[in-house]
Write a protein that holds these residues in place. Structure first.
Motif, PDB file in Angstrom:
ATOM      1  N   THR A 149       0.916  -1.141  -0.022  1.00 47.93           N
ATOM      2  CA  THR A 149      -0.038   0.019  -0.034  1.00 47.93           C
ATOM      3  C   THR A 149       0.737   1.304  -0.001  1.00 47.93           C
ATOM      4  OG1 THR A 149      -1.764  -1.235   1.139  1.00 47.93           O
ATOM      5  CG2 THR A 149      -1.901   1.341   1.329  1.00 47.93           C
ATOM      6  N   ARG A 150       0.641   2.026  -0.939  1.00 51.41           N
ATOM      7  CA  ARG A 150       1.669   3.200  -1.033  1.00 51.41           C
ATOM      8  C   ARG A 150       1.118   4.272  -0.210  1.00 51.41           C
ATOM      9  NH1 ARG A 150       4.440   2.164  -6.355  1.00 51.41           N
ATOM     10  NH2 ARG A 150       5.542   4.134  -6.315  1.00 51.41           N
ATOM     11  N   GLU A 151       2.481   4.899   0.694  1.00 49.76           N
ATOM     12  CA  GLU A 151       2.307   5.783   1.461  1.00 49.76           C
ATOM     13  C   GLU A 151       3.356   7.177   0.872  1.00 49.76           C
ATOM     14  OE1 GLU A 151       0.143   5.038   3.695  1.00 49.76           O
ATOM     15  OE2 GLU A 151       0.456   2.896   3.887  1.00 49.76           O
ATOM     16  N   LEU A 152       3.105   8.116   1.608  1.00 49.73           N
ATOM     17  CA  LEU A 152       3.850   9.289   1.265  1.00 49.73           C
ATOM     18  C   LEU A 152       5.199   9.424   2.014  1.00 49.73           C
ATOM     19  CD1 LEU A 152       1.529  12.406   0.989  1.00 49.73           C
ATOM     20  CD2 LEU A 152       2.542  10.964  -0.964  1.00 49.73           C
ATOM     21  N   ASN A 153       6.206   9.618   1.561  1.00 48.75           N
ATOM     22  CA  ASN A 153       7.593   9.572   2.375  1.00 48.75           C
ATOM     23  C   ASN A 153       8.476  10.834   2.012  1.00 48.75           C
ATOM     24  OD1 ASN A 153      10.528   7.551   1.775  1.00 48.75           O
ATOM     25  ND2 ASN A 153       9.993   8.739   3.549  1.00 48.75           N
ATOM     26  N   LEU A 154       8.573  11.796   2.916  1.00 51.25           N
ATOM     27  CA  LEU A 154       8.977  13.092   2.558  1.00 51.25           C
ATOM     28  C   LEU A 154      10.082  13.513   3.183  1.00 51.25           C
ATOM     29  CD1 LEU A 154       5.355  15.114   3.001  1.00 51.25           C
ATOM     30  CD2 LEU A 154       6.418  13.793   0.818  1.00 51.25           C
ATOM     31  N   ALA A 155      10.994  14.314   2.674  1.00 51.13           N
ATOM     32  CA  ALA A 155      12.207  14.913   3.126  1.00 51.13           C
ATOM     33  C   ALA A 155      12.149  15.931   4.242  1.00 51.13           C
ATOM     34  CB  ALA A 155      13.043  15.292   2.047  1.00 51.13           C
ATOM     35  N   SER A 156      10.975  16.639   4.152  1.00 53.97           N
ATOM     36  CA  SER A 156      10.789  17.661   5.074  1.00 53.97           C
ATOM     37  C   SER A 156       9.936  16.995   6.305  1.00 53.97           C
ATOM     38  CB  SER A 156      10.047  18.720   4.527  1.00 53.97           C
ATOM     39  OG  SER A 156       8.638  18.697   4.705  1.00 53.97           O
ATOM     40  N   ASP A 157       9.891  17.819   7.369  1.00 53.16           N
ATOM     41  CA  ASP A 157       8.930  17.214   8.427  1.00 53.16           C
ATOM     42  C   ASP A 157       7.661  18.143   8.863  1.00 53.16           C
ATOM     43  OD1 ASP A 157      10.304  19.685   9.601  1.00 53.16           O
ATOM     44  OD2 ASP A 157      11.181  18.506  11.286  1.00 53.16           O
ATOM     45  N   LYS A 158       7.415  19.009   7.693  1.00 53.06           N
ATOM     46  CA  LYS A 158       6.524  19.875   7.832  1.00 53.06           C
ATOM     47  C   LYS A 158       4.974  18.980   8.006  1.00 53.06           C
ATOM     48  CE  LYS A 158       2.989  22.412   4.802  1.00 53.06           C
ATOM     49  NZ  LYS A 158       2.801  22.599   3.403  1.00 53.06           N
ATOM     50  N   LYS A 159       4.047  19.101   8.917  1.00 55.88           N
ATOM     51  CA  LYS A 159       2.998  18.155   8.917  1.00 55.88           C
ATOM     52  C   LYS A 159       2.128  18.242   7.997  1.00 55.88           C
ATOM     53  CE  LYS A 159       0.267  16.200  12.456  1.00 55.88           C
ATOM     54  NZ  LYS A 159      -1.049  16.367  13.055  1.00 55.88           N
ATOM     55  N   ILE A 160       1.609  17.023   7.555  1.00 50.13           N
ATOM     56  CA  ILE A 160       0.713  16.974   6.458  1.00 50.13           C
ATOM     57  C   ILE A 160      -0.579  16.210   7.093  1.00 50.13           C
ATOM     58  CG2 ILE A 160       0.189  15.822   4.119  1.00 50.13           C
ATOM     59  CD1 ILE A 160       2.764  17.794   4.079  1.00 50.13           C
ATOM     60  N   THR A 161      -1.572  17.267   6.837  1.00 52.39           N
ATOM     61  CA  THR A 161      -2.874  16.652   7.173  1.00 52.39           C
ATOM     62  C   THR A 161      -3.849  16.507   5.996  1.00 52.39           C
ATOM     63  OG1 THR A 161      -2.731  18.007   9.151  1.00 52.39           O
ATOM     64  CG2 THR A 161      -4.852  17.164   8.808  1.00 52.39           C
ATOM     65  N   THR A 162      -4.141  17.232   5.124  1.00 49.28           N
ATOM     66  CA  THR A 162      -4.846  17.235   3.770  1.00 49.28           C
ATOM     67  C   THR A 162      -4.182  17.610   2.830  1.00 49.28           C
ATOM     68  OG1 THR A 162      -5.325  19.682   3.717  1.00 49.28           O
ATOM     69  CG2 THR A 162      -6.774  18.568   5.441  1.00 49.28           C
ATOM     70  N   LYS A 227      12.364  12.242   6.295  1.00 45.65           N
ATOM     71  CA  LYS A 227      12.111  12.513   7.772  1.00 45.65           C
ATOM     72  C   LYS A 227      10.752  12.097   8.031  1.00 45.65           C
ATOM     73  CE  LYS A 227      15.172  16.265   8.627  1.00 45.65           C
ATOM     74  NZ  LYS A 227      15.319  17.967   7.881  1.00 45.65           N
ATOM     75  N   GLN A 228       9.889  11.924   7.336  1.00 44.03           N
ATOM     76  CA  GLN A 228       8.756  11.536   7.834  1.00 44.03           C
ATOM     77  C   GLN A 228       7.784  10.559   6.862  1.00 44.03           C
ATOM     78  OE1 GLN A 228       5.367  14.264   7.862  1.00 44.03           O
ATOM     79  NE2 GLN A 228       6.524  15.730   6.408  1.00 44.03           N
ATOM     80  N   ILE A 229       7.015   9.614   7.015  1.00 42.77           N
ATOM     81  CA  ILE A 229       6.168   8.830   6.330  1.00 42.77           C
ATOM     82  C   ILE A 229       4.505   9.375   6.668  1.00 42.77           C
ATOM     83  CG2 ILE A 229       5.432   6.376   5.901  1.00 42.77           C
ATOM     84  CD1 ILE A 229       8.228   5.806   6.405  1.00 42.77           C
ATOM     85  N   VAL A 230       3.822   9.670   5.721  1.00 37.37           N
ATOM     86  CA  VAL A 230       2.531   9.883   6.075  1.00 37.37           C
ATOM     87  C   VAL A 230       1.479   8.860   5.412  1.00 37.37           C
ATOM     88  CG1 VAL A 230       0.558  11.800   5.816  1.00 37.37           C
ATOM     89  CG2 VAL A 230       3.139  12.384   5.307  1.00 37.37           C
ATOM     90  N   LEU A 231       0.724   8.217   6.361  1.00 35.78           N
ATOM     91  CA  LEU A 231       0.121   7.119   5.968  1.00 35.78           C
ATOM     92  C   LEU A 231      -1.122   7.198   5.250  1.00 35.78           C
ATOM     93  CD1 LEU A 231       0.656   5.124   9.349  1.00 35.78           C
ATOM     94  CD2 LEU A 231       1.840   4.722   7.164  1.00 35.78           C
ATOM     95  N   THR A 232      -1.083   7.904   4.048  1.00 39.00           N
ATOM     96  CA  THR A 232      -2.316   8.040   3.104  1.00 39.00           C
ATOM     97  C   THR A 232      -3.056   6.971   2.754  1.00 39.00           C
ATOM     98  OG1 THR A 232      -0.656   8.431   1.379  1.00 39.00           O
ATOM     99  CG2 THR A 232      -1.448  10.284   2.299  1.00 39.00           C
ATOM    100  N   ASP A 233      -2.200   5.989   2.557  1.00 37.53           N
ATOM    101  CA  ASP A 233      -2.875   4.556   1.941  1.00 37.53           C
ATOM    102  C   ASP A 233      -3.350   4.922   0.654  1.00 37.53           C
ATOM    103  OD1 ASP A 233      -2.064   3.124   4.270  1.00 37.53           O
ATOM    104  OD2 ASP A 233      -4.158   3.215   5.279  1.00 37.53           O
ATOM    105  N   HIS A 234      -2.711   5.582  -0.137  1.00 34.18           N
ATOM    106  CA  HIS A 234      -3.554   6.064  -1.408  1.00 34.18           C
ATOM    107  C   HIS A 234      -3.716   5.033  -2.567  1.00 34.18           C
ATOM    108  CE1 HIS A 234       0.706   7.515  -1.603  1.00 34.18           C
ATOM    109  NE2 HIS A 234       0.377   7.143  -3.023  1.00 34.18           N
ATOM    110  N   VAL A 297      -7.454  10.892   6.167  1.00 30.47           N
ATOM    111  CA  VAL A 297      -7.391   9.993   5.078  1.00 30.47           C
ATOM    112  C   VAL A 297      -8.813  10.437   4.456  1.00 30.47           C
ATOM    113  CG1 VAL A 297      -7.324   7.745   4.300  1.00 30.47           C
ATOM    114  CG2 VAL A 297      -5.918   8.420   6.094  1.00 30.47           C
ATOM    115  N   PRO A 298      -9.783  10.572   5.056  1.00 31.94           N
ATOM    116  CA  PRO A 298     -11.114  10.542   4.268  1.00 31.94           C
ATOM    117  C   PRO A 298     -10.741  12.182   3.323  1.00 31.94           C
ATOM    118  CG  PRO A 298     -11.778  10.177   6.459  1.00 31.94           C
ATOM    119  CD  PRO A 298     -10.175  10.372   6.485  1.00 31.94           C
ATOM    120  N   ALA A 299     -10.235  13.050   3.806  1.00 35.38           N
ATOM    121  CA  ALA A 299     -10.049  14.240   3.084  1.00 35.38           C
ATOM    122  C   ALA A 299      -9.093  13.919   1.681  1.00 35.38           C
ATOM    123  CB  ALA A 299      -9.215  15.280   3.414  1.00 35.38           C
TER     124      ALA A 299
END
Ligand code: KDO
Length: 329
Positions: A149-162, A227-234, A297-299
């Motif tokens: 399941t593909r997730e976002l993996n970002l070099a910055s640590d800016k919080k990603i919500t939507t 720096k971070q993995i955002v579990l978008t499950d996209h 994730v719903p967004a």
């Protein structure tokens, strides 16, 4: 009389050696993939090779070429079609370039989980879509493997919500329209780059992030340069273990059966390992100092699903296919 005898004996020997050399010549199966050695779908190819060696000793010579060393990522289908390659693990995105209806399987938030994926492709839907690939591309799909399941993996640590938080984020995607559409639908600025160049791209900052399943983030060590993995499950991603149809058609019925069985054993191995890994890897990445969290994730789901339904891709999908896929339980 003796001359006739000698001549016929010679003929006999010729015939014998022709038959025995035919029987002794293993069928060469060259496989090309961009995957790295430590990733499960690379290991699954060794399982395929070993299984064939067990069930059909000496009949096949499986040659595995990793790291896109034989063919560039995404060029494998054309190589099989030209008769230059026997096998590859191809993506729905690769297939959609030639069969637009296949883009339905490139859509984010459609396939729900690995079990749903397996059931969809084992159903009439899968049979119908595999037949399109055999008929239109001259490629035989042996089985579907769960890439993860593909997730976002970002070099910055800016919080990603939507999705809005991804505005201006240069997100690497594999190089094709279907992949880039997904990256943009998530809200990022999608940019194409070959898999083998992603680690350096993250390290040098030419890209801000990439998306891949967690086992691949581990196998390629992307966690060292992000720096971070955002579990978008996209995207519940698939990889299709395939063979050039000309190669497949040249096999005996018995050999085809053994190849099919070996493919099933290999994908089962891959799926089991990946599913187990996905459960345990969050802790591993946290221990490596990365933030790992779920966004809204719903967004993301709403933004991505709307984008696909309104897209030109959807115009090529067979009538009712989304409902049929959703109905597979
Ligand atoms: C990638 O380039 O991100 C990707 O995950 C896309 C897949 O379709 C597949 O090509 C995969 O890379 C390679 O097998 C390397 O893991």
């Amino acid at each position: 009389r003796s001359l006739v005898k000698i001549a016929s004996a010679a003929l006999c020997t010729l015939a014998l050696s022709a038959t025995s050399s035919f029987a002794a010549d293993p069928v060469k199966l060259r496989i090309s993939t961009p995957a790295v050695e430590s990733d499960w779908h690379a290991k699954m190819l060794t399982v395929f090779k070993d299984e064939l060696e067990k069930t059909a000793p000496g009949e096949f010579d499986v040659e595995i070429h990793l790291n896109a060393s034989l063919f560039k990522q995404g060029t494998e289908p054309a190589a099989m079609q030209r008769g230059n390659l026997d096998m590859a693990m191809i993506s729905a995105q690769d297939i959609a370039k030639q069969i637009p209806a296949w883009s339905v399987f490139t859509a984010g938030y459609l396939i729900r989980d690995p079990d749903h994926q397996k059931k969809v492709f084992n159903s009439d839907i899968g049979q119908k879509f595999y037949k399109m690939v055999a008929d239109d591309m001259n490629i035989e799909i042996l089985d579907v493997g769960y890439l993860g399941t593909r997730e976002l993996n970002l070099a910055s640590d800016k919080k990603i919500t939507t999705p809005d938080d991804l505005d201006g984020v240069k997100l690497r995607m594999p190089g094709s329209d279907a992949w880039l559409f997904l990256g943009n639908a998530l809200g990022a600025d999608a940019t194409p780059l070959a898999f083998g160049e992603v680690y350096t791209g993250l390290q040098t900052g030419t890209i801000d992030g990439q998306d891949n399943p967690l086992p691949t983030v581990k196998a390629v060590k992307f966690y060292e340069v992000t720096k971070q993995i955002v579990l978008t499950d996209h995207l519940v991603d698939a990889i299709f273990l395939s063979m050039a149809k000309d190669t497949y058609d040249d096999l005996s019925a018995e050999q085809q059966e053994k190849v099919q069985e070996a493919a099933a054993v290999a994908t089962a191995y891959n799926n089991e390992k990946r599913i187990a890994d996905e459960k345990s890897l969050v802790d591993f990445f946290k221990s490596e100092g990365l933030k790992v969290y779920a966004p809204d994730v719903p967004a993301f789901r709403k933004k991505v699903q709307d984008a696909y339904l309104e897209s030109e891709f959807a115009q090529d999908w067979p009538d009712g296919i989304v409902d049929q896929i959703n109905a597979v339980k």
